[in-house]
Scaffold this active site. Structure first.
Site, PDB file in Angstrom:
ATOM      1  N   ALA A  23      50.616  33.990  34.764  1.00  0.00           N
ATOM      2  CA  ALA A  23      50.326  34.933  33.676  1.00  0.00           C
ATOM      3  C   ALA A  23      51.398  34.939  32.598  1.00  0.00           C
ATOM      4  O   ALA A  23      51.106  35.167  31.419  1.00  0.00           O
ATOM      5  CB  ALA A  23      50.172  36.335  34.267  1.00  0.00           C
ATOM      6  N   PHE A  34      50.394  40.650  35.354  1.00  0.00           N
ATOM      7  CA  PHE A  34      49.849  41.538  36.376  1.00  0.00           C
ATOM      8  C   PHE A  34      50.929  42.463  36.928  1.00  0.00           C
ATOM      9  O   PHE A  34      50.677  43.631  37.186  1.00  0.00           O
ATOM     10  CB  PHE A  34      49.246  40.706  37.511  1.00  0.00           C
ATOM     11  N   HIS A 118      42.358  29.703  40.172  1.00  0.00           N
ATOM     12  CA  HIS A 118      41.746  31.030  40.397  1.00  0.00           C
ATOM     13  C   HIS A 118      40.451  31.182  39.600  1.00  0.00           C
ATOM     14  O   HIS A 118      40.010  32.300  39.312  1.00  0.00           O
ATOM     15  CB  HIS A 118      42.734  32.146  40.032  1.00  0.00           C
ATOM     16  N   CYS A 126      25.565  33.982  39.240  1.00  0.00           N
ATOM     17  CA  CYS A 126      24.682  34.935  39.927  1.00  0.00           C
ATOM     18  C   CYS A 126      25.062  35.018  41.395  1.00  0.00           C
ATOM     19  O   CYS A 126      25.179  33.989  42.077  1.00  0.00           O
ATOM     20  CB  CYS A 126      23.220  34.508  39.801  1.00  0.00           C
ATOM     21  N   CYS A 129      21.380  33.831  43.382  1.00  0.00           N
ATOM     22  CA  CYS A 129      20.827  32.462  43.357  1.00  0.00           C
ATOM     23  C   CYS A 129      21.857  31.420  42.923  1.00  0.00           C
ATOM     24  O   CYS A 129      21.577  30.221  42.952  1.00  0.00           O
ATOM     25  CB  CYS A 129      19.605  32.411  42.432  1.00  0.00           C
ATOM     26  N   CYS A 147      21.096  38.353  36.377  1.00  0.00           N
ATOM     27  CA  CYS A 147      20.621  36.982  36.247  1.00  0.00           C
ATOM     28  C   CYS A 147      19.240  36.989  35.605  1.00  0.00           C
ATOM     29  O   CYS A 147      18.374  37.768  36.000  1.00  0.00           O
ATOM     30  CB  CYS A 147      20.552  36.347  37.634  1.00  0.00           C
TER      31      CYS A 147
END
Ligand code: APR
Length: 244
Positions: A23, A34, A118, A126, A129, A147
């Site tokens: 970061a 963070f 990450h 979704c 699916c 979705c």
């Protein structure tokens, strides 16, 4: 020997440089870190990013994700440190960037071989699916976003706490550490695992390690050279010394 001179020599003598970023490299692009005093986790309880919390409270989790991440990401632009790594790749010195960041700024700076350890906030997936979508502000106007195909809840394509590292990222990291001769670490506490093991693994494989960070971190004991400075300051100084 002055740290900057030593770092410049190490970069000059290296053929296969790998970068590992956190970061801190994006702080000067306006994205808060963070941890630490002004870190996100000093203002927000990170449990909204627990995978189990997301599945049971998608709307609440999304409200914070939208406010905290997409608010900053939308405005942020790459800085001199992102461009420095892209230039090292362009001149054939750097073979890849392994990043913990989900802000896509390395790619926007022109880096082409970026391992998204990450994940990346620029995609939504979704949860039902698996359909993948590009992020647009419109898509998250109504939360949780759904979705179009199956009405399942969409999740940002980055790693939540309690979620495994993408297999592809682990494979590509292994490949880079196998080939690398110098690891340039920029802006990480090295406190989050398994990512925090990467500098140690690099050292164990005989790579040199340069760390750039205004503060000492878990990486510092493994660094051959510690540049105690901000990312853009180090980038500017090294570029000048390397004649880039
Ligand atoms: N230039 C370079 N480094 C900086 C700068 C700067 N301008 N400003 C701060 N730093 C350093 C801090 O000293 C600190 O060591 O960047 C580091 C930021 O640490 P963290 O906020 O802990 O970020 P990071 O190490 O990337 O966190 C790892 O934790 O929350 C999770 O998934 C998230 O990828 C993240 C992971």
């Amino acid at each position: 020997m002055d740290a900057i001179i030593k770092a410049t020599e190490l970069i000059k003598n290296s053929k296969n440089i790998v970068a590992f970023t956190g970061a801190g490299i994006s702080v000067e692009s306006g994205i808060p870190p963070f941890r630490g005093e002004n870190g996100l986790w000093s203002k927000f309880d990170p449990s909204f990013l627990e995978l189990s919390f997301f599945y049971s409270n998608p709307e609440e989790s999304w409200r914070l994700i939208k406010d905290i991440f997409y608010e900053y990401f939308g405005k942020a632009k790459p800085n001199k440190a992102h461009y420095f790594l892209a230039k090292l790749e362009k001149i054939g010195k750097l073979i890849g960037v392994i990043t913990q960041n989900i802000d896509n700024l390395h790619q926007e700076a022109g880096s082409t071989n970026v391992v998204e350890y990450h994940g990346n906030s620029k995609y939504l997936v979704c949860t039902k699916c698996g359909e993948k979508y590009n992020f647009t502000p419109e898509r998250i106007e109504k939360i949780p976003p759904l979705c179009e195909k199956c009405k399942g809840v969409l999740k940002p394509d980055f790693i939540f706490f309690g979620e495994g590292i993408p297999v592809e990222a682990i494979r590509k990291t292994e490949e880079l550490l196998e080939k690398g001769d110098l690891l340039i670490v920029i802006g990480t506490t090295g406190e989050v695992y398994p990512a925090g093991l990467i500098p140690i693994e690099a050292k164990n494989r005989g790579m040199f390690v340069i760390e750039i960070n205004p503060d000492v971190s878990k990486v510092t004991p493994y660094a051959d050279v510690f540049l105690k400075m901000k990312a853009t300051e180090a980038a500017e100084t090294l570029e000048h010394r390397l004649g880039l």
